[in-house]
Scaffold this active site. Structure first.
Site, short mmCIF file in Angstrom:
data_model
loop_
_atom_site.label_atom_id
_atom_site.label_comp_id
_atom_site.label_asym_id
_atom_site.label_seq_id
_atom_site.Cartn_x
_atom_site.Cartn_y
_atom_site.Cartn_z
N SER A 81 0.79 -1.24 0.00
CA SER A 81 0.00 0.00 0.00
C SER A 81 0.82 1.28 0.00
CB SER A 81 -0.95 0.01 1.20
OG SER A 81 -2.02 -0.89 0.99
N LYS A 84 0.16 3.64 -2.81
CA LYS A 84 -0.93 4.63 -2.76
C LYS A 84 -0.39 6.06 -2.72
CE LYS A 84 -4.63 1.80 -0.69
NZ LYS A 84 -4.06 0.49 -0.36
N SER A 136 -6.01 3.32 4.19
CA SER A 136 -5.47 2.45 3.15
C SER A 136 -6.57 1.69 2.41
CB SER A 136 -4.46 1.45 3.74
OG SER A 136 -3.59 0.97 2.76
#
Length: 375
Positions: A81, A84, A136
């Site tokens: 993640s 991101k 997230s």
């Protein structure tokens, strides 16, 4: 101060520990030759950085861009993640944060971590970015990609942004960071991306927010919290992003400010609980900042290409129903060639048949005219 350096030959073959695929690293890695080392690169004359279970890491001075220490800075690993950060950096300038949307079922059904989107509620794009960077949310990542015009367009723009930043180890395949073959980043690239993000006011707001109220159906809300534990534990922590999957293991990129100076740490492929170790690496960075010769440099982005004609962006107004863009079926190269050949043959047959029909019709008309003119 003297710095340990590593001589790099014309090309170095590097192997990803997550996929086993080899790639050719450039003779001079981005940021300086010492950053091509797979081992620890640290300045002489000071205590070495604290030990960590991370396979790869970078400690950098955000203000100057100086890399203070690194280990396998350009090693390519699954980012989870932490990718991101690139999603947010790419899409924040493109999307109107006040635009209200109703997410598709596809976005709401994304696997893994989620902020809890539902087609029964409407959200501002600003809410989606909070869900992306605070909790997230893989659902928020897909919803943002769909708002941006679809997954294919978003992935293309994310990879273009990575190249602009000179984050050349980064290949984005998903907006959420969910593992996918061919996806990669590096501790160096995560530091580049996060540093660029810190210069964006909205990016900084999303990553530093600890808690926020998030929309729910029927006008209700519920509270979401930032997954970055160091926002509560480390003095001066600004935030950024953490990530984890069973294949990628732990990853993190974060920055903190003390005494008017900002230090950043990025780690990849950490085998365990990394929060305490990241704090120790940040402490080390603050202790040596301005006292040592850097081992490398976080480079500046490349000059931006000429901007495309601006498109009108909706602000407020009616709710937009977001549906996934339909993608044409993809054929492999051989099948595509066969299809093209079949189309070509078919076109030739049809064209030939039409030509023959026209000639035959003209011939018949001419015969009838001749027959009609006879006595």
């Amino acid at each position: 101060m003297w710095t340990k350096t590593v001589l790099i030959t014309a090309f170095v073959t590097s192997v990803s520990l997550t996929g086993g695929t080899a790639y050719a690293a450039p003779a001079t890695p981005v940021g300086g030759p010492a950053l091509g080392s797979r081992g620890l690169v640290a300045p002489e004359g000071v205590k070495k950085p604290p030990k960590t279970k991370a396979t790869s890491y970078v400690i950098a001075d955000v203000d100057t861009g100086q890399v203070l220490a690194a280990k396998d800075a350009h090693g390519r690993y699954l980012p989870a993640s932490t990718l991101k950060t690139l999603t947010a950096l790419t899409l924040i300038p493109k999307l109107d944060k006040n635009l209200r949307i109703r997410p598709s079922q596809n976005a709401c059904n994304q696997e893994g971590s989620a902020v809890g989107l539902t087609p029964k509620a409407t959200y501002r794009v600003d809410d989606l970015f909070k869900g992306l960077m605070m909790t997230s949310g893989n659902d928020a990542a897909m919803a943002l990609a769909e708002v941006n015009g679809g997954l294919a367009k978003t992935m293309r723009e994310m990879n273009e942004e990575a190249k602009r930043l000179q984050a050349n180890d980064t290949v984005a395949k998903t907006p959420s960071g969910l593992d996918k073959p061919g996806q990669s980043s590096s501790a160096y690239d995560l530091a580049l991306i996060a540093r660029a993000g810190l210069a964006n006011r909205d990016f900084l707001r999303y990553i530093s927010t600890k808690t926020a109220n998030f929309p729910a159906p029927k006008g209700k809300t519920y509270q979401i919290s930032n997954h970055n534990k160091l926002l509560w534990r480390y003095q001066g922590m600004i935030g950024v992003k953490n990530g984890w999957t069973s294949k990628a293991l732990g990853s993190f990129v974060g920055a903190a400010t003390r005494g008017g100076h900002t230090i950043m740490v990025s780690v990849m492929r950490h085998e365990g609980y990394f929060w305490e170790e990241v704090g120790q690496l940040l402490d080390w960075g603050f202790s040596v900042r301005g006292k040592v010769t850097p081992v490398g440099q976080l480079v500046d982005p490349l000059p931006a290409a000429q901007a495309a004609a601006p498109q009108a962006r909706a602000s407020g107004g009616p709710v937009t129903q977001v549906t996934p863009a339909r993608q044409p079926p993809l054929l492999d190269t051989a099948a595509q060639k066969q299809t093209d050949q079949t189309k070509a043959v078919g076109a030739a047959v049809i064209g030939g048949g039409l030509l023959f029909g026209i000639v035959w019709l003209a011939y018949g008309i001419r015969r009838r005219r001749r027959a009609g003119s006879r006595p």
